[in-house]
Scaffold this motif. Structure first.
Motif, PDB file in Angstrom:
ATOM      1  N   HIS A  33       2.895  -3.165   7.133  1.00 36.98           N
ATOM      2  CA  HIS A  33       1.919  -2.145   6.714  1.00 36.98           C
ATOM      3  C   HIS A  33       1.902  -0.985   7.711  1.00 36.98           C
ATOM      4  O   HIS A  33       2.617  -0.991   8.712  1.00 36.98           O
ATOM      5  N   SER A  34       1.006  -0.030   7.446  1.00 40.12           N
ATOM      6  CA  SER A  34       0.733   1.059   8.397  1.00 40.12           C
ATOM      7  C   SER A  34      -0.765   1.216   8.560  1.00 40.12           C
ATOM      8  O   SER A  34      -1.534   0.994   7.629  1.00 40.12           O
TER       9      SER A  34
ATOM     10  N   GLU B  89       1.874   3.781   2.976  1.00 42.10           N
ATOM     11  CA  GLU B  89       2.188   3.169   4.283  1.00 42.10           C
ATOM     12  C   GLU B  89       3.694   3.185   4.526  1.00 42.10           C
ATOM     13  O   GLU B  89       4.364   2.151   4.630  1.00 42.10           O
TER      14      GLU B  89
ATOM     15  N   ARG C 171      -3.823   3.444  -2.538  1.00 44.29           N
ATOM     16  CA  ARG C 171      -4.050   2.053  -2.158  1.00 44.29           C
ATOM     17  C   ARG C 171      -3.622   1.038  -3.218  1.00 44.29           C
ATOM     18  O   ARG C 171      -3.060   0.008  -2.904  1.00 44.29           O
TER      19      ARG C 171
ATOM     20  N   HIS D  89       0.842  -1.199   0.000  1.00 46.77           N
ATOM     21  CA  HIS D  89       0.000   0.000   0.000  1.00 46.77           C
ATOM     22  C   HIS D  89       0.880   1.255   0.000  1.00 46.77           C
ATOM     23  O   HIS D  89       1.597   1.509   0.965  1.00 46.77           O
TER      24      HIS D  89
HETATM   25 ZN   LIG Z   1      -1.726  -1.750   4.329  1.00 45.95          ZN
END
Ligand SMILES: [Zn+2]
Length: 386
Positions: free
Chosen positions: A288-289, A198, A244, A195
């Motif tokens: 991820h974030s 992130e 995204r 993503h």
């Molecule tokens: Zn993510």
């Protein structure tokens, strides 16, 4: 004549790009530019000699609200510059970051930002020195920066690099490898960068790997495992400042199972090749974030091998954690309907897959400390396996 016609047709097809040109943000004494990798090319309107408005919208409708912005302000003199971010139906999320002369980034002070209209707009008031000021939702890590980091890291710690495939726009999907001499060595997979916004996940992944592989190259615990590391899975999305998706219009972390996209398929194929060679998939960590530091783990009730990995790893992590507050929250769950990397890994291989999430605004020193603790705890866990 023909050329004229083509230009007009091009303008009709690319409304946002033409709006940028017409609005005059890129000309005049003080300019706003989005002409660099990772800048999204938001529609820009000049609202005064030193004021601009950016319309910050996602690449497609109804996606995870991660309003990403990145721009340069170029000024020949000291100036007070204002930039309004208009998020439309979305709301402000990322506190603006500012690139310093040494290339490091800081979060702009609270008072430079005024939220309005129920957080649907954000006004940035910037006191700028002459030169180019880069401002972005998070630290800008372009595909080139990321490739340079991978090359330097592999060189420093003796990992191999392998091209697994290419993104839709032809950017290379590169893995870092540490092979085991043991043909049965369990396979550990570490991935990141699915993503684009992130960035804290990307920073954490770097610290995690630096701690894990910063040991003696002959480290016996590392050598007992086969390592497949793919830090940057969505270079096209990053290049274009997506919120995204990849260029195929898909959230890559909803493609583990369908595998309709080249980026995810490349990793699946690399895992399968190792499995065919005798390496049993043992663990997947996917960085991820989100809005907090949290580990999305499999459900404890799932029968996975190794059993109880999440609980055991987190216990070791908590044990050695000396930072403030708890280390990570833990959020166990398994959603078979959601084709994420973690769900796929557990379902197909019966092995734990975890999503490792870092907060958007978690202090960068804490991110480094947490990632370091996570790597140290994993090494201890693996050491104690036999
Ligand atoms: Zn993510």
């Amino acid at each position: 004549m023909t050329r004229h016609y083509v230009l007009i047709a091009g303008c009709a097809a690319l409304l946002s790009a033409c709006a940028t040109v017409r609005s005059g943000c890129e000309s005049g004494e003080i300019r706003l530019s989005q002409d660099f990798a990772n800048a999204p090319g938001s529609a820009c309107t000049r609202t005064g000699p030193a004021s601009f408005e950016l319309t910050v919208l996602p690449e497609s409708a109804d996606i995870n609200p991660s309003p990403w912005y990145a721009f340069d302000i170029i000024t020949p003199r000291p100036a007070e510059v204002s930039v309004t971010l208009d998020y439309g139906d979305y709301r402000h999320r990322y506190r603006p970051k500012f690139r310093q002369a040494d290339g490091g980034w800081i979060t702009l002070p609270e008072e430079t930002l005024i939220l309005g209209d129920g957080d649907h707009t954000a006004l940035l008031r910037l006191d700028l020195e002459p030169g180019t000021a880069r401002i972005a939702a998070q630290e800008v890590l372009s595909p080139e920066d990321r490739a340079a980091w991978r090359a330097a890291f592999a060189e420093q710690h003796g990992l191999e690099r392998e091209i697994l495939g290419a993104s839709i726009e032809g950017r290379l999907i590169e893995a870092l490898l540490r092979r085991s001499e043991d043909p049965d060595a369990p396979l550990i997979v570490v991935i990141g960068g699915q993503h684009p916004p992130e960035v804290t996940g990307a920073l954490a992944l770097r610290s995690f790997l630096e701690t894990l592989f910063g040991r003696d190259r002959a480290d016996e615990v590392l050598s007992r495992h086969e390592w497949l590391i793919v830090p940057d899975l969505n270079p096209d999305g990053i290049m274009r400042g997506h919120w995204r998706e990849n260029l195929g219009g898909l959230d890559l972390n909803r493609d583990w199972g369908p595998f309709t996209q080249p980026e995810t398929s490349a990793v699946r194929d690399a895992i399968e090749a190792r499995r065919a060679a005798g390496h049993t998939p043992f663990l997947l960590l996917d960085f991820h974030s989100t809005r907090r530091d949290v580990l999305y783990t499999p459900d404890d009730a799932m029968e996975l091998s190794p059993a109880n990995f999440s609980a055991d790893w987190i216990a070791l992590l908590d044990d050695s954690w000396t930072g403030s507050g708890a280390a990570f929250e833990r959020d166990p769950g398994h959603n078979p309907g959601l084709p994420t990397s973690k769900t796929w890994f557990a379902e197909i291989y019966g092995a734990p897959g975890l999503t490792v999430e870092f907060g958007d605004e978690t202090d960068r020193d804490r991110i480094e400390a947490l990632a370091t603790a996570a790597a140290t705890a994993l090494h201890r866990y693996l050491r104690d396996q036999d």
